[in-house]
Write a protein that holds these residues in place. Structure first.
Motif, PDB file in Angstrom:
ATOM      1  N   LYS A   1     107.104  86.385  84.303  1.00  0.00           N
ATOM      2  CA  LYS A   1     106.484  85.073  84.121  1.00  0.00           C
ATOM      3  C   LYS A   1     105.741  84.565  85.359  1.00  0.00           C
ATOM      4  O   LYS A   1     104.616  84.077  85.257  1.00  0.00           O
ATOM      5  CB  LYS A   1     107.536  84.030  83.718  1.00  0.00           C
TER       6      LYS A   1
ATOM      7  N   TYR B   1     102.983  79.212  86.188  1.00  0.00           N
ATOM      8  CA  TYR B   1     103.617  79.210  84.872  1.00  0.00           C
ATOM      9  C   TYR B   1     103.980  77.791  84.464  1.00  0.00           C
ATOM     10  O   TYR B   1     104.622  77.069  85.218  1.00  0.00           O
ATOM     11  CB  TYR B   1     104.887  80.067  84.904  1.00  0.00           C
TER      12      TYR B   1
ATOM     13  N   GLU C   1     103.876  83.230  79.954  1.00  0.00           N
ATOM     14  CA  GLU C   1     103.694  83.960  81.206  1.00  0.00           C
ATOM     15  C   GLU C   1     102.645  83.229  82.025  1.00  0.00           C
ATOM     16  O   GLU C   1     101.834  82.478  81.489  1.00  0.00           O
ATOM     17  CB  GLU C   1     103.280  85.408  80.952  1.00  0.00           C
TER      18      GLU C   1
END
Length: 215
Positions: free
Chosen positions: A79, A97, A117
């Motif tokens: 992420k 993110y 992500e």
């Protein structure tokens, strides 16, 4: 982990802002003290400063960046970060993110998955101590004279600033001499977006606290 990540990014933004605001002062002081000193602003080739790092552009999603990173992948949380290594050089790829909103998750799980992500906005390169001047000359050869600096007592930062990207060469004092072991490439646009997002998140949390305080 994510709170630490945001704190580091805010520090980057603060350093960049300080460097940009003080670049003119640095140049003027240099000229007054030494008329032959080069003026960074007029000799920087901003067109050569990349809008990303290597063959990866700012804003690319983490999953799309994985196969384009330098070195060998050593870690990713899927992420916000990718870490890779090549010999004694380590690369940290940072991705902005956003936490999915709760109402979004309830209304459209598929859309949330597509957003789950981050997008690339900085690359930090770390390596063993190298003489400051050697690193500076390498960067100068590519991008010209720096546009700002915050050096004092052989430590601080040297900055190359362009429309889309800021390059920060971090200088550390070791045995009373200046060395470098970190260089950061940072997207100015996404850094501003992160800064605004963080402010909004704090405001949202404060409002939530106030709501809970109501009798």
């Amino acid at each position: 982990m994510r709170n630490i990540f945001l704190a580091i990014m805010l520090l980057f933004v603060s350093v960049i802002s300080y460097s940009q605001n003080n670049s003119t002062t640095v140049d003027n002081n240099q000229n007054q003290n030494n008329p032959k000193q080069e003026v960074p602003k007029e000799n920087t080739d901003k067109s050569s400063i990349p809008e990303g790092y290597g063959n990866i552009s700012w804003g690319i999603l983490l999953s799309d960046a994985r196969d384009k990173i330098a070195g060998r992948l050593t870690y990713t949380d899927e992420k916000t970060v990718i870490i890779s290594k090549e010999s004694e050089i380590q690369y940290y790829y940072g991705f902005f993110y956003k936490e999915p909103e709760e109402n979004e998750a309830a209304e459209n799980t598929e859309a949330v998955q597509q957003k789950d992500e981050g997008k690339l906005f900085y690359v930090l390169i770390s390596f063993p101590y190298i003489d400051k001047d050697l690193i500076y000359e390498k960067i100068k050869e590519k991008y010209g004279i720096h546009t700002g600096e915050t050096l004092k007592d052989n430590q601080g930062a040297i900055v190359w600033d362009s429309e889309k990207t800021v390059i920060i060469m971090w200088v550390e004092r070791y045995n009373k001499k200046p060395y470098c072991r970190k260089i950061t490439y940072l997207s100015k646009e996404i850094a501003k977006e992160l800064n605004e997002y963080t402010k909004n998140m704090f405001i949202k949390k404060e409002l939530d606290v106030l709501k809970n305080l109501k009798p």
